[in-house]
Design an enzyme around this catalytic site. Sequence first.
Site, PDB file in Angstrom:
ATOM      1  N   ASP A 128     -41.538  17.314 -33.823  1.00  0.00           N
ATOM      2  CA  ASP A 128     -42.631  18.265 -33.627  1.00  0.00           C
ATOM      3  C   ASP A 128     -43.554  17.714 -32.595  1.00  0.00           C
ATOM      4  O   ASP A 128     -43.624  16.427 -32.120  1.00  0.00           O
ATOM      5  CB  ASP A 128     -43.050  18.921 -34.735  1.00  0.00           C
TER       6      ASP A 128
HETATM    7  C1  NOJ Z   1     -45.310  23.163 -33.268  1.00  0.00           C
HETATM    8  C2  NOJ Z   1     -44.544  24.088 -34.148  1.00  0.00           C
HETATM    9  O1  NOJ Z   1     -44.696  23.210 -35.670  1.00  0.00           O
HETATM   10  C3  NOJ Z   1     -43.223  24.064 -34.043  1.00  0.00           C
HETATM   11  O2  NOJ Z   1     -42.641  25.051 -35.138  1.00  0.00           O
HETATM   12  C4  NOJ Z   1     -42.875  24.715 -32.686  1.00  0.00           C
HETATM   13  O3  NOJ Z   1     -41.624  24.807 -32.302  1.00  0.00           O
HETATM   14  C5  NOJ Z   1     -43.470  23.742 -31.718  1.00  0.00           C
HETATM   15  N1  NOJ Z   1     -45.038  23.778 -31.963  1.00  0.00           N
HETATM   16  C6  NOJ Z   1     -43.258  24.012 -30.325  1.00  0.00           C
HETATM   17  O4  NOJ Z   1     -44.011  25.022 -29.888  1.00  0.00           O
END
Ligand code: NOJ
Length: 742
Positions: free
Chosen positions: A281
């Site tokens: 993430d």
């Molecule tokens: C953080 C989020 O937790 C995740 O779900 C998302 O896909 C990413 N950012 C990218 O935007």
Amino acid sequence: MTKIYLAIIFCILSTNIFSQNLTIEKKVNELLKKMTLEEKIGQLNQYNDDNTATGPPTIDNNKADQIKKGQVGSLLNCLGVERTRSWQELAMQSRLKIPLLFGQDVIHGYKTTFPIPLAESCSWDLEAMEQSARIAAIEASASGIHWTFAPMVDIARDPRWGRVMEGAGEDTYLGALIAKVRVKGFQGNKLGETNSIMACAKHFAAYGAAMGGRDYNSVDMSDRMLYETYLPPFKAAVDAGVATLMNSFNDINGIPATGNKKLQREILKGKWNFKGFVVSDWGSIGEMINHGTVKNEYEAALSAITAGSDMDMESRCYKNNLAQLVKEKKVDIQLVDDAVKRILTKKFELGLFDDPFKYCSKDREIKELNNPEHAKIARNISSKSIVLLKNENNTLPLSKNTKSIAFIGPLVKPLLQNKGFWDVELPGVDSNFIVSQWEGLQNKVGNSCKILYAKGCEIEGTDKSGFDEAIKIANESEIIILSIGERRDLSGEAKSRSNIVIPGVQVELFVALKKLGKPIVVLINAGRPLIFNEIADNADAILYTWWLGSEAGNAIADVLFGDYNPSAKLTITFPRSVGQIPIYYNHLNTGRPANSDDNHIYNSSYLDLSIYPKYEFGFGKSYTTFDYSQLKLSKHKIKKQEELEVSMWIKNTGNYDGEEIVQLYIRDKVASVSRPVLELKDFQKVFLKKGESKLLKFKIDKEKLSFFNSDLKWVTEPGEFEIMMGASSKDIRLKDNFELMD
Ligand code: NOJ
């Protein structure tokens, strides 16, 4: 004869797939041989484009150069064929011309916005959910995107956590089915078709169990709970062929998911034989420093690559440290090669080596982003996602002869609010294509009914100066429709709330209007279950409309006037007080179960609060009524290898055609570990014309009666089971027992 033909066809097909895989494997290996260590690490490196940031952005003015040197494998938040093409052209200037992957959070639609996933899950309509993911993929792929960071398959039992909006609710069985269809929808027939994009099951794992409902918070849970409740939707996504997984921000029992070898190497890539790749993430590799499990970025990179995180989203820990780690022999080059191969394989499967600009056709983009069919489909699934929570004296549906309506509230006129949290802001596209609730009602009634409008108040704040106008127009009308709720960005990532009531003075506005003695229908717009007891107890009718997307207005009008008879049922429990959270239907019985709110003699209850939710899992009303009868089990004793057939009759006994979601629950009465008081094991969504009856049949097999025992073994234990057929997890209409024999 037919069997022989089928066998031959099967052999030809599987040989084709096999040889295709073999060729890709060969191509990947050949390419890998040509790559320098720097180029390999480049493939593991994902950067944010400058458009939007969903985490703390890193300023990097040097991206173009790095892409030309083959130091970047993927970009996220890069939209549209022009922009993706221009980055891809740079990648084509690199030595090995390895194409970039473009990833994006396409969570509930691309241009056409669909209901937020939690809302959609309330439709229990697997086909419709697959279709909405399909359309999102068609639009996104036409706009340069290869990969969506969806579906989110985190089980969530705490509505304070803003990301409940993004999943399929609290139930594992239903969550796993939904995970599978969403993956199928995004990925289409197969990767490589121009309208298929890679799906990404996230967040691996247990992100939804953040303590206190605070986003990114720690998770502490037993392995049994992890295996039984939180992992199955991921397993279902893997079995459905999901191309990628994203790991999660949280630590689990003290180990950050990003550096969790047991989760990623042992379970995912080991036991489940997952062949795709894992992306971290946003910045989560570097965040392991904050978790306190590594000292610096060098150790963070070591921990993540060892644990099986293949691609680094935005932390740059791999870019800045992996080469050194390999040179110092802290990281075996084979680990790096394995990650690179997984990523290259997907690029080959997508067909990007044959044509890196395959997703960059302007004509296709224009066509698919303006396809009127998509809006029709969105309208349909939006109507299916609206939950009718209350309907006293058949206030709804409204008669088409209604002469005057006061349409009041801060959510009547806005356009963008309807889109919910994860909308995609497309450059150059204005929001006029979204159907506001106001416009939807106008579309429905035309000039035949006088619709008066007053805002009444803002979503938040204390200003009541608009109340008088609202009361005035309400007095001039036959019926009041009040549209209130949260702001769309009060739920979503980093949107945890401790007090999940309807904000501002909106409830006071309701109280003031209720005093007028006119029928009042309340539309509640939100991304999570809210607490609204005053309204629940006093409104004439309540529709929980969540965030429905671009067709919100039309869908709401369809339901208000009975052109669609509501059928949705809640997939998450609605508490009556924050003090009850976490509250979910499939809890254990405890040694001292409470069975009423009035008896507090040393049992598991609260002295000052009911133990019952306001609205339970599986609840949702219709304009018609259904009668359940004649439950029949094919046997009352079955052997482990046998299937049990459960049948019952359902009849539409009301005045409207409609759909019912018939739910089958079991209870394992005695087992080596305590089992939930109720477990959903099957359901059918059935359409019945007024007066019509149907015989429904369900099958129960060994899988549905099994569970993880205390040694984490998947076991089927003999004993007595209860079968319950319900219109909700509380409204159980029919019951019987059977015995599972050795
Ligand atoms: C953080 C989020 O937790 C995740 O779900 C998302 O896909 C990413 N950012 C990218 O935007």
